[in-house]
Design an enzyme around this catalytic site. Structure first.
Site, short mmCIF file in Angstrom:
data_model
loop_
_atom_site.label_atom_id
_atom_site.label_comp_id
_atom_site.label_asym_id
_atom_site.label_seq_id
_atom_site.Cartn_x
_atom_site.Cartn_y
_atom_site.Cartn_z
N ASP A 187 0.89 -1.21 -0.11
CA ASP A 187 -0.05 0.03 0.20
C ASP A 187 0.72 1.24 -0.09
OD1 ASP A 187 -1.48 -2.15 0.49
OD2 ASP A 187 -3.07 -1.17 1.84
N GLU A 416 1.30 -9.62 11.21
CA GLU A 416 1.23 -9.29 9.95
C GLU A 416 2.57 -8.90 9.42
OE1 GLU A 416 -1.42 -5.34 8.04
OE2 GLU A 416 -0.81 -5.47 10.06
#
Length: 461
Positions: A187, A416
């Site tokens: 992102d 993550e």
């Protein structure tokens, strides 16, 4: 620093503990039809997350792995795009932003073929899905055939690839282009900094960032970047999610996206052969994409692939892990393979010295070991690198990376992402694809034997 090649692999008992922990994460994140990446930060179904999760789920429950992919493809738009989020209507709107009332897919996406009965986002993510479908089939061909799994997904996967190589060939040279930084999956990569400078951010206060409710601001994109993401998404929505060459202020050709498209096209060829269709068109497309990848994105001076800014027309002078992922592509020229391996092991990525490859160049001006895709190591990209190393004969290096990833997964509570040097946990914990790919790495190494996935009431599936 001790080389990873000298690091002992976990013992069998540790492997079993790791496997049980990963299985618990996937069970806890299962919603009945799909798996959320995490219960708090990401409470819906994400596209490439589900593909990686299916790859891990196949070692626990083949039927659940099939369902993971089928539920995602059930939200496919009629133009072929597979949306990057499928929204769960039972989740409150304020739990995640941008929420369904921002994307308005069922109304504003009508012209592009959005489904009327399911709310989704209007953008996409990398095409790992055909590869995942083939791996799920391979894990239990008898069950796959008895349930007609591949015939059900084949047509949808073909339409997905047709969309990427058709509507999304915005550069006109055959590669798929991404029109939002969320689409390549990385992102807030520094690769997007220069193209994003063309984008006027959304007005502060016109939206609320729900991600900061679940993560530290120092590990997330900045407010300036987020404002630009919102502006791009709103502009795309207001255009009816139309893909018109020359109309996008942000459009990039990403080497990771296109490498995954190539590998998935090879997987489609295998699926075609299994279902009685002709594999030849898929192999031909994979060959054309490989040639375009080398022609458009290879940088001999950098020894790796770079992203291309379609709007500006030039390669983007930032070195991210996306440029190493094409090691998964079969049949690359040997000089390119040698250069990629040298770059991976060099000062920029230090593979073999640090636990896992960072998401961005250690020596890059924007490197940050904690902030999202600007330096931390991610399990999905390193899983891809492990496959690439093994494909090109670097077995010892692949084994070392596999062992390091397993250690990092267990030591970080399936985080993550992690600090690329210390492997300390970053982002959210109990993350779906981290747990799933841990299962796949354990299975591939022949350790920590199988067993069905326990359900919440103790039954097996």
């Amino acid at each position: 620093m001790t080389s990873l090649l000298e690091t002992p692999v976990p013992a069998a008992a540790d492997d079993l503990t790791l496997r049980h922990g990963a299985a618990r994460v996937l069970l806890a994140n299962w919603t009945g039809g799909s798996t959320v990446p995490s219960r708090g930060l990401y409470p819906h179904q994400w596209s490439w997350d589900s593909a990686f999760i299916a790859i891990g789920l196949r070692h626990l429950s083949v039927r659940r792995a099939q369902r993971e992919l089928e539920s995602l493809l059930g939200a496919q738009w009629s133009d072929g795009r597979v949306p990057h989020i499928v929204f769960n209507p039972s989740v409150p709107l304020d739990a995640y932003f941008p929420s369904p009332d921002f994307w308005r897919s069922s109304t504003d996406g009508t012209a592009a073929g959005a489904p009327a009965g399911t709310e989704t986002s209007g953008i996409v993510q990398p095409p790992v899905h055909a590869l995942a479908a083939w791996l799920v089939h391979e894990s239990d061909p008898e069950t796959s055939r008895s349930r007609g799994f591949l015939p059900r997904v084949y047509g949808r996967l073909v339409a997905w690839h047709d969309y990427l190589t058709g509507s999304r060939d915005l550069g006109g040279a055959g590669l798929a282009a991404m029109v939002h930084p969320w689409e390549p999956g990385m992102d807030n990569s520094p690769c997007w900094d220069a193209p994003l400078r063309r984008v006027e951010p959304a007005v502060p206060g016109s939206y609320r960032r729900a991600d900061l409710d679940h993560g530290q601001a120092s590990e997330r994109p900045t407010d300036l970047d987020y404002g630009r993401y919102v502006r791009l998404a709103a502009d795309y929505r207001d255009s009816g999610y139309a893909d018109v060459r020359g109309s996008h202020s942000f459009a990039v050709e990403d080497p990771c996206v296109n490498a995954l498209l190539i590998v998935s096209e090879h997987a489609l060829a295998r699926i075609a052969a299994e279902t009685g269709a002709d594999p030849a068109p898929h192999e031909a497309r994979a060959a054309r994409l490989t040639a375009a990848l080398v022609e458009r994105l290879w940088s001999p001076a950098d020894g790796m692939f770079l992203c291309r800014d379609v709007v500006g027309g030039e390669l983007i002078a930032e070195r991210s892990v996306a440029g190493l992922v094409p090691l998964i592509v079969p049949g690359l020229p040997q000089d390119i393979v040698d250069a990629l391996l040298s770059t991976a092991e060099g000062r920029s990525f230090r593979l073999g010295e640090v636990p896992m490859a960072p998401s961005y160049d250690f020596e890059g001006h924007a490197f940050d070991p904690s902030r999202y895709w600007r330096g931390p190591a991610w399990f999905n990209t390193n899983w891809l690198l492990e496959r690439g190393l093994r494909q090109y004969g670097r077995t010892r290096a692949a084994d070392a990376l596999r062992g390091a990833m397993l250690g990092a997964a267990g030591g970080s509570s399936f985080a993550e992402y992690v600090d690329p040097v210390t492997a300390e946990a970053r982002g959210t914990r109990a993350f779906g694809w981290t747990a799933a790919l841990t299962l796949d790495l354990l299975a591939a190494s022949g350790r920590a034997g199988g067993g069905a996935l326990p359900t919440s009431n103790g039954a097996r599936t």
